[in-house]
Design a protein around this motif. Structure first.
Motif, PDB file in Angstrom:
ATOM      1  N   THR A 109       0.831  -1.207   0.000  1.00 28.21           N
ATOM      2  CA  THR A 109       0.000   0.000   0.000  1.00 28.21           C
ATOM      3  C   THR A 109       0.866   1.257   0.000  1.00 28.21           C
ATOM      4  N   SER A 110       1.977   1.234   0.721  1.00 23.53           N
ATOM      5  CA  SER A 110       2.873   2.393   0.751  1.00 23.53           C
ATOM      6  C   SER A 110       3.504   2.621  -0.619  1.00 23.53           C
ATOM      7  N   ALA A 111       3.890   1.526  -1.284  1.00 24.22           N
ATOM      8  CA  ALA A 111       4.501   1.653  -2.604  1.00 24.22           C
ATOM      9  C   ALA A 111       3.511   2.222  -3.621  1.00 24.22           C
ATOM     10  N   ILE A 112       2.260   1.796  -3.531  1.00 20.79           N
ATOM     11  CA  ILE A 112       1.233   2.356  -4.425  1.00 20.79           C
ATOM     12  C   ILE A 112       1.141   3.857  -4.227  1.00 20.79           C
ATOM     13  N   LEU A 113       1.203   4.300  -2.974  1.00 23.57           N
ATOM     14  CA  LEU A 113       1.148   5.737  -2.690  1.00 23.57           C
ATOM     15  C   LEU A 113       2.389   6.459  -3.224  1.00 23.57           C
ATOM     16  N   VAL A 114       3.544   5.816  -3.164  1.00 25.62           N
ATOM     17  CA  VAL A 114       4.746   6.411  -3.751  1.00 25.62           C
ATOM     18  C   VAL A 114       4.549   6.633  -5.245  1.00 25.62           C
ATOM     19  N   GLY A 115       4.026   5.613  -5.918  1.00 29.60           N
ATOM     20  CA  GLY A 115       3.782   5.750  -7.343  1.00 29.60           C
ATOM     21  C   GLY A 115       2.804   6.875  -7.647  1.00 29.60           C
ATOM     22  N   ASP A 116       1.728   6.930  -6.868  1.00 26.24           N
ATOM     23  CA  ASP A 116       0.745   8.004  -7.053  1.00 26.24           C
ATOM     24  C   ASP A 116       1.384   9.374  -6.837  1.00 26.24           C
ATOM     25  N   LEU A 117       2.187   9.469  -5.798  1.00 21.73           N
ATOM     26  CA  LEU A 117       2.839  10.740  -5.485  1.00 21.73           C
ATOM     27  C   LEU A 117       3.774  11.160  -6.614  1.00 21.73           C
ATOM     28  N   CYS A 118       4.534  10.217  -7.167  1.00 20.52           N
ATOM     29  CA  CYS A 118       5.455  10.555  -8.263  1.00 20.52           C
ATOM     30  C   CYS A 118       4.703  11.048  -9.489  1.00 20.52           C
ATOM     31  N   LEU A 119       3.517  10.515  -9.725  1.00 22.02           N
ATOM     32  CA  LEU A 119       2.730  10.970 -10.871  1.00 22.02           C
ATOM     33  C   LEU A 119       2.244  12.409 -10.658  1.00 22.02           C
ATOM     34  N   VAL A 120       1.854  12.715  -9.417  1.00 22.78           N
ATOM     35  CA  VAL A 120       1.454  14.101  -9.104  1.00 22.78           C
ATOM     36  C   VAL A 120       2.669  15.018  -9.207  1.00 22.78           C
ATOM     37  N   TRP A 121       3.797  14.580  -8.665  1.00 22.30           N
ATOM     38  CA  TRP A 121       5.022  15.377  -8.764  1.00 22.30           C
ATOM     39  C   TRP A 121       5.400  15.640 -10.227  1.00 22.30           C
ATOM     40  N   ALA A 122       5.208  14.643 -11.081  1.00 23.27           N
ATOM     41  CA  ALA A 122       5.510  14.831 -12.502  1.00 23.27           C
ATOM     42  C   ALA A 122       4.664  15.960 -13.088  1.00 23.27           C
ATOM     43  N   ASP A 123       3.393  15.985 -12.723  1.00 24.43           N
ATOM     44  CA  ASP A 123       2.522  17.071 -13.189  1.00 24.43           C
ATOM     45  C   ASP A 123       3.023  18.428 -12.694  1.00 24.43           C
ATOM     46  N   GLN A 124       3.400  18.477 -11.428  1.00 16.78           N
ATOM     47  CA  GLN A 124       3.858  19.741 -10.848  1.00 16.78           C
ATOM     48  C   GLN A 124       5.144  20.224 -11.525  1.00 16.78           C
ATOM     49  N   LEU A 125       6.063  19.296 -11.767  1.00 16.86           N
ATOM     50  CA  LEU A 125       7.342  19.686 -12.372  1.00 16.86           C
ATOM     51  C   LEU A 125       7.141  20.095 -13.829  1.00 16.86           C
ATOM     52  N   LEU A 126       6.299  19.381 -14.544  1.00 19.69           N
ATOM     53  CA  LEU A 126       6.014  19.739 -15.927  1.00 19.69           C
ATOM     54  C   LEU A 126       5.472  21.164 -16.020  1.00 19.69           C
ATOM     55  N   ALA A 127       4.645  21.553 -15.062  1.00 17.99           N
ATOM     56  CA  ALA A 127       4.054  22.891 -15.070  1.00 17.99           C
ATOM     57  C   ALA A 127       5.092  23.991 -14.887  1.00 17.99           C
ATOM     58  N   GLN A 128       6.296  23.619 -14.407  1.00 13.96           N
ATOM     59  CA  GLN A 128       7.344  24.619 -14.189  1.00 13.96           C
ATOM     60  C   GLN A 128       8.146  24.938 -15.456  1.00 13.96           C
TER      61      GLN A 128
END
Length: 390
Positions: free
Chosen positions: A142-161
């Motif tokens: 479950t923690s690893a799934i959350l890591v993956g989800d978080l990285c996908l959100v981070w990717a969106d945030q970084l792309l916006a920069q």
């Protein structure tokens, strides 16, 4: 991995200090540092969670996706434009890649990635060492799934920069979204194939390779780079067509090489256990070819044995091995299956498929209206990305 010199576009020898890789990793490190600070301010446990996520992102890797995107961009923009405005977009692809790897490892139950414990194993170990309540493996997954989800959100945030015009950002985002959808679609088919291998075919295995790997490893990153160059450039249609052809061919070849390494690779080199595809019964192109070419006796020996079942060919199988003797028997069966696959001629066939795709990719680029430094780098990458050491 090979990346050309950022100054002159001349391909250089593989080096960990390569300027593009260094720039991408520096961008990632800076971005992740700011994210960790935000998590630390909420709760110390969240800070530790964010640091584990950061370590997974920065734990090596070939950085192929930013590399292909960079040369897709350079192919139309030329060698003089500064890279800083697009660096966040290039680096975002590595965050998306981490999302895909972490979730893939959970689905496959893999123990190692890049020579280190996978995310779910790391979190399970943290659970055990902390003496916490509950099932460590469930907590790890479950923690690893959350890591993956978080990285996908981070990717969106970084792309916006990325410093892009509104029109360019929308074009880049459209390509990025398609890349993500195709990766998820390919991953689902990959998982489905393990549950009904009898329904699979060579053509279907190639569909999985195109969507799970070719799309988000080579083809879409190249087109992502093309989109970063901005709209309405001369020759865009011809470049788009060449990138499509090259990206599909090299992406498939990359996955075919992965199929071979998954059975015959040295874990000390690949960073992943050998034989995992055979253990899980993944119907890869290599396995499907071997089944087509096999004798009836060989085909029976290659049949995957689900957990709790018995292989009719040799009586092996049953529940997950618990004793050293039964684990050794399973390893011996996997080793024998690897030998059979080679005996059928499937390995030779897959090597030939890789060569044909590399040749096709190089031909697709030959007359494309791209800058010569990018053409040279992509021509070299066609080989280096698909002939990784075993």
């Amino acid at each position: 991995m090979l990346v050309g010199s950022l100054r002159c576009g001349i391909p250089s020898q593989p080096s960990p200090s390569d300027a593009l890789v260094t720039a991408v990793e520096g961008t990632l490190a800076e971005f992740l540092s700011s994210q960790i600070a935000t998590f630390d301010a909420v709760d110390p446990a969240l800070g530790r969670f964010a640091r584990t996520s950061r370590d997974l992102v920065l734990a090596g890797g070939k950085r192929l996706r930013p590399t292909f995107a960079h040369w897709g961009w350079r192919g139309v923009i030329g060698g003089r434009e500064p890279i800083d405005p697009v660096l966040p977009a290039l680096a975002a692809l590595e965050l998306m890649h981490t999302f895909a790897l972490v979730h893939d490892d959970v689905m496959d139950g893999s123990d190692t990635r890049r020579g280190r414990p996978t995310a779910h194993r790391l979190f399970a170990a943290q659970h055990r060492h902390g003496g916490r309540l509950g099932d460590p493996d469930h907590f790890g997954a479950t923690s690893a799934i959350l890591v993956g989800d978080l990285c996908l959100v981070w990717a969106d945030q970084l792309l916006a920069q990325a410093a892009l015009t509104t029109a360019t950002h929308f074009a880049v985002r459209a390509c990025y979204d398609r890349m993500r959808v195709e990766a998820v679609a390919g991953q689902y088919l990959d998982v489905l194939g393990e549950t009904e291998p009898q329904e699979w075919s060579l053509d279907r295995a190639l569909v999985v390779a195109r969507h799970k790997t070719a799309s988000y490893t080579v083809q879409r990153p190249l087109l992502f780079g093309l989109a970063l160059a901005g709209p309405a450039r001369p020759g865009t249609t011809a470049v788009n067509d060449a990138y499509h052809e090259y990206g599909l061919a090299i992406g498939e070849a990359f996955q075919l090489r992965d199929d071979l390494l998954g059975v015959y690779g040295d874990p000390a080199v690949t960073g992943k256990p050998a034989g995992d595809d055979l253990r899980t019964g993944k119907p890869t192109v290599l396995v499907m070819l071997a089944r087509q070419l096999a004798t009836p006796a060989q085909r029976a020996a290659l049949a995957h044995t689900p957990a709790g079942a018995v292989n009719p060919a040799d009586g092996s199988g049953g529940p997950e091995p618990a004793s050293p003797a039964s684990r050794a028997a399973t390893d011996e069966r996997i080793a024998r299956q690897a030998e059979i696959i080679a005996e059928t001629g499937a390995v030779t066939r897959v090597e030939a498929m890789i060569r044909r795709r590399v040749d096709h990719a190089v031909t697709a680029l030959r007359d494309a209206p791209v800058h010569d430094d990018a053409r040279a780098a992509l021509t070299e990458l066609a080989t280096t990305a698909t002939h990784r050491p075993a």
